[in-house]
Design an enzyme around this catalytic site. Sequence first.
Site, short mmCIF file in Angstrom:
data_model
loop_
_atom_site.label_atom_id
_atom_site.label_comp_id
_atom_site.label_asym_id
_atom_site.label_seq_id
_atom_site.Cartn_x
_atom_site.Cartn_y
_atom_site.Cartn_z
N PRO A 41 87.23 21.83 22.63
CA PRO A 41 86.53 22.69 22.43
C PRO A 41 85.67 22.25 21.27
O PRO A 41 86.12 22.24 20.13
CB PRO A 41 87.09 24.20 22.09
CG PRO A 41 88.43 23.59 21.57
CD PRO A 41 88.87 22.48 22.23
N ASP A 80 85.28 26.33 20.33
CA ASP A 80 85.78 26.48 19.11
C ASP A 80 85.04 27.30 18.23
O ASP A 80 83.99 26.90 17.61
CB ASP A 80 86.17 25.35 18.62
CG ASP A 80 87.21 25.35 17.52
OD1 ASP A 80 87.78 26.12 17.34
OD2 ASP A 80 87.53 24.06 16.79
N TRP A 509 93.06 24.87 13.67
CA TRP A 509 93.68 23.84 14.44
C TRP A 509 94.63 24.47 15.66
O TRP A 509 94.99 23.96 16.69
CB TRP A 509 94.07 22.39 13.86
CG TRP A 509 93.01 21.85 13.29
CD1 TRP A 509 92.81 21.73 11.96
CD2 TRP A 509 92.19 20.87 14.06
NE1 TRP A 509 91.49 21.13 11.93
CE2 TRP A 509 91.29 20.31 13.03
CE3 TRP A 509 92.14 20.54 15.44
CZ2 TRP A 509 90.33 19.45 13.31
CZ3 TRP A 509 91.10 19.66 15.63
CH2 TRP A 509 90.22 19.17 14.97
N GLN A 545 90.41 12.75 16.43
CA GLN A 545 91.46 13.72 16.84
C GLN A 545 92.80 13.49 16.95
O GLN A 545 93.48 14.25 17.18
CB GLN A 545 90.89 14.33 18.20
CG GLN A 545 89.37 14.82 17.96
CD GLN A 545 89.30 16.10 17.29
OE1 GLN A 545 90.32 16.92 17.02
NE2 GLN A 545 88.20 16.28 16.44
N TRP A 549 93.08 17.53 17.41
CA TRP A 549 93.59 18.05 18.44
C TRP A 549 94.45 17.66 19.13
O TRP A 549 95.50 18.40 19.66
CB TRP A 549 92.33 18.25 19.48
CG TRP A 549 92.47 19.29 20.52
CD1 TRP A 549 92.75 20.48 20.46
CD2 TRP A 549 91.87 18.88 21.85
NE1 TRP A 549 92.72 21.18 21.74
CE2 TRP A 549 92.35 19.99 22.87
CE3 TRP A 549 91.73 17.63 22.54
CZ2 TRP A 549 92.29 20.06 23.99
CZ3 TRP A 549 91.48 17.68 23.95
CH2 TRP A 549 91.84 18.83 24.81
N LYS A 582 78.20 3.29 10.64
CA LYS A 582 78.59 4.78 11.04
C LYS A 582 77.47 5.44 11.31
O LYS A 582 76.63 5.60 10.30
CB LYS A 582 79.69 5.57 10.40
CG LYS A 582 80.00 6.88 11.24
CD LYS A 582 81.20 7.19 10.30
CE LYS A 582 81.79 8.52 10.97
NZ LYS A 582 82.81 9.43 10.19
N LYS A 585 72.83 11.34 10.01
CA LYS A 585 71.39 11.78 9.51
C LYS A 585 71.05 11.24 8.16
O LYS A 585 69.99 10.93 8.00
CB LYS A 585 71.61 13.43 9.82
CG LYS A 585 71.55 13.83 11.04
CD LYS A 585 71.36 15.39 11.16
CE LYS A 585 71.67 15.95 12.47
NZ LYS A 585 71.46 17.33 12.59
#
Length: 1020
Positions: A41, A80, A509, A545, A549, A582, A585
């Site tokens: 999610p 989520d 989590w 993750q 997750w 990486k 913004k």
Amino acid sequence: MKERDVEKERKIADYWQEARIFQKSIQQRQEAPSFVFYEGPPTANGMPHAGHALGRTIKDFVARYKTMTGHQVLRKAGWDTHGLPVELEVQKKLQLHSKEDIEAFGVEAFIAECKKSVFTYEKEWRQFTELLGYWVDMDNPYITLDNEYIESVWHILSVIHQGGRLYKGHRVVPYCPHCETSLSSHEVAQGYKDVHDLSATVKFKVAENEYLLCWTTTPWTLPGNVAVAVNPKLRYVKVEQNNERLIVAESLVSTVLKEGYKIIEFVRGEELIGMKYVAPFSFVPLNKGHMVIAADFVKDDAGTGLVHIAPAHGEDDYQAVKENGLDFLQVVNEKGRYVQQVAPLANKRVKESDVTIIQMLAQQNLLYSKRKYEHSYPYCWRCDNPLIYYAMEGWFIRTTDVKEKMIDNNQMVEWYPTHMKNGRFGHFLDQLVDWNIGRNRFWGTPLNVWTCQTCGLEIAPGSMAQLKERAIEKVNDRIDLHKPYVDRIHLRCSCGGEMKREKEVIDVWFDSGSMPYAQYHYPFEQTTPFNEQFPADIVIEGVDQTRGWFYSLLAVSTLYKGVAPYKNVLSLGHILDEKGQKMSKSKGNALNPTSLIEEFGADALRWALLSDSAPWNNKRFSKKTVQQAKSKIVDTLRNVFSFYDMYAKIDGFDFRQHRVKEFALIDQWILSRLHHTIAEVREGLERYDFFKSAKLLAEFLDDVSNWYVRRSRQRFWKEGLDHDKRAAYTTLYEVLLQSTRLFAPFMPFVTDEIHLQLVGSSVHLTDYPKQEKKKTNIQLESEMKAIRQIVELTRSIRMSANIKTKQPLQTLIVSAVNGKVNLSSYEQIIKDETNVKDIVYEKYVNNFMMIELKVNYAIAGKKFGKRVKMIEQVIKGLTAHEKDRLLTDGIVNIEKDGEMLFLENEDVLVEKKAKHPYRFAEGKDCTVLLDIGLTEELLQEGLVREVIREVQNTRKKKGLAVELRIHLTMFGNERVLSVLEKFSALLQESLLVQTITLAEVEEMTNLDVDGETIKIKIDH
């Protein structure tokens, strides 16, 4: 105006919606085996970025591919919705800077604002998902804030509590002073940074001019010092330096003290235990403390061999103080600031106080040395502020109880890439600590533990029914299961006392890790949907993750059911910019996926993401990458179809009516390539190697476009619909039909656009192609590959000699290394592609070459030693026959001064140059020599072929239909007219004309062709 790709894609998306293609693709597989997919999610209070584009593309790819290979793939979206990211956004909007500000604003009002903010960008997420072509059920998602979802989470926690694994404890935990809450170990693992901090070697006074030396990387913890730890098994020394006696580990003396010291006594660690000292800071008096204690964790591989112990800021420190019965000292508050008792630093942020602490030490002559120390330090993954380790009361899940079971369960899982299983993920499981589950925050699933205020009994209701059964107040069926509403519910204890809910909310989590169960409101609804959708065949998310997750899914399922919740894990690499940085913004290098789709179309973006590299590798990505995907793949596929469609309509070709069963050699070749590619693509996709399969498909598409279609144009252009032309149409139809199905999971829009025009139905309701082995001819493919190599080598010679392709040349000599290829069968293809008159096949081409051999000193020098100079003379004296033997057989025997020498081809460096008028090029399997001499006859034909090209370009500019036969009038000087008349048959054969007239008329167009002015006029 030309329709943009994104506009074409929107029409397809509208068709999907109107015809319910997504729903049909699932419904038609009702009786098929399930392939279970879980959607990790995302949060909708932030905009989707390039990383989401990669994840959603790959998830959609896998689901589409598995559907087409005969599975039913349900795709339930999820949101989520809880946690600090939401709270922080709301705090920013409301200008609330602390928990006190939130409480003053009102918890109920704050929760309402959180709930409103959760779906701030839901519209943008839905639009992005649809634009990308990601098929997922967004109309019936699981949402972690829903009561039904929370009830399932409560049920799982209740089972864990009943098993004695949910407990309240006082522990040192990673803590974010900015967010004022603790973190779990897997959250901490996501936020490390390499930083330079001040470290200090500090003097702890034990007597006049006598000190223990301790090194610390966290000087700010010194006001909280309770003890100094030594290892009883280590040897220590007292040294004299600058009129002071210093105690340090023997093995570290020279490292710590450098020079100018004298060892005056050797001491065993156990002899130091119990020694009293004066702490550097004594803001809070202790009843028992400020003494040397024993600790096995003390090492002599760094520092001084003595460790400063601050029990409030280290788990080892906390346990050591507890075991020795010393006082616990906490001089830092929950905001990460010093308490009032630390008067000089009261209310100052501890992480900003290192310099001040060091200055205070120096003023007291307690600073031995200081230096910058580079190390990896944990930062909050939510607010990006540095964490501290902080002793506090909290709720934990005893995951260490099931550590071995989690490790066993992980062994049952296939990981992509494989090294993650026992590497990054396996190491994390090896170092597992109890899960810090509680959060002292507001917006989250409330911890469902009520404690009796009289007897201390704990109860963890596992359902609304159990909550109502014990509730003192009447519980409304529509109650919102969040703070502050659940806090108003009190339960009856069996002792007659009143039970209050523990104030914490739980780690988000745990919410997301519960999704296999909570998405179906398990076990409260019909359990069939859950049973059919557990465990997952695959879960797919970014590499970050691994400890997010992927971990929480495994932990929750192991705690609750004792099993792994997934069979396969696909861990995706990061999206980087073209320089390997990486994207962010703040750096200004982040690409907006929606903007890329608007400019190039979703198919181009998807292909760029899938074909860049293996999915688990980091990807260097740029706008140019997407642009190339559009031009090389999307446009090429569409252009091949447009070619077929245009001529099929002109000829009235109908596949069902006109298809044939006998095919030309080139048809058999491309059909073999098709079915060979099908087998290899499927093999790659079964291993989730999208990169390999994409590469194979790109090569096949290039074969179709740049070889098959180009080589077959004359077959499509000729008049009538004879067997050969029908064979070409039949072949290209079959290739296009199967190609749309092969490419469909990669590029769902353009493939459906083409498939709909070919057969009138969606490609996404078809099966993925299967190889027909009887149509696969590896020998034929090998031969055609060799022919294409010959052509490419010849073209490279033309390019280096600056001779146009349209200019005919006389002779091409071919020496094929691979004797299995029957070149004579392909002679016309080679002539057409290379534009040569004659092809000569030679086994050996050395007669056409000037070959110079030199000593390869790198090899021959080692082999012959001092005799290498003699070898140089031998090589210069080799006869032509001996050179041939050396180059063809790889070895030659030479007698020199009565000595037999064995020369091998590795002993020499070969320099080759073709004899005039030839140029040569070598490939893996063959050598070609091209006669680049130009006779007048060849130059004349070259002129005519350039004229043909210019006429075709003029037709195109006029927008004339491809099938239209024209009246062509041409004129030029005497030489030009003579050449045009001489090659009139070539003009008739190459141009779609009714008549060709050589005359000067009005309104002619001047063309500059190879320095000659040629006038033309086209009538129709």
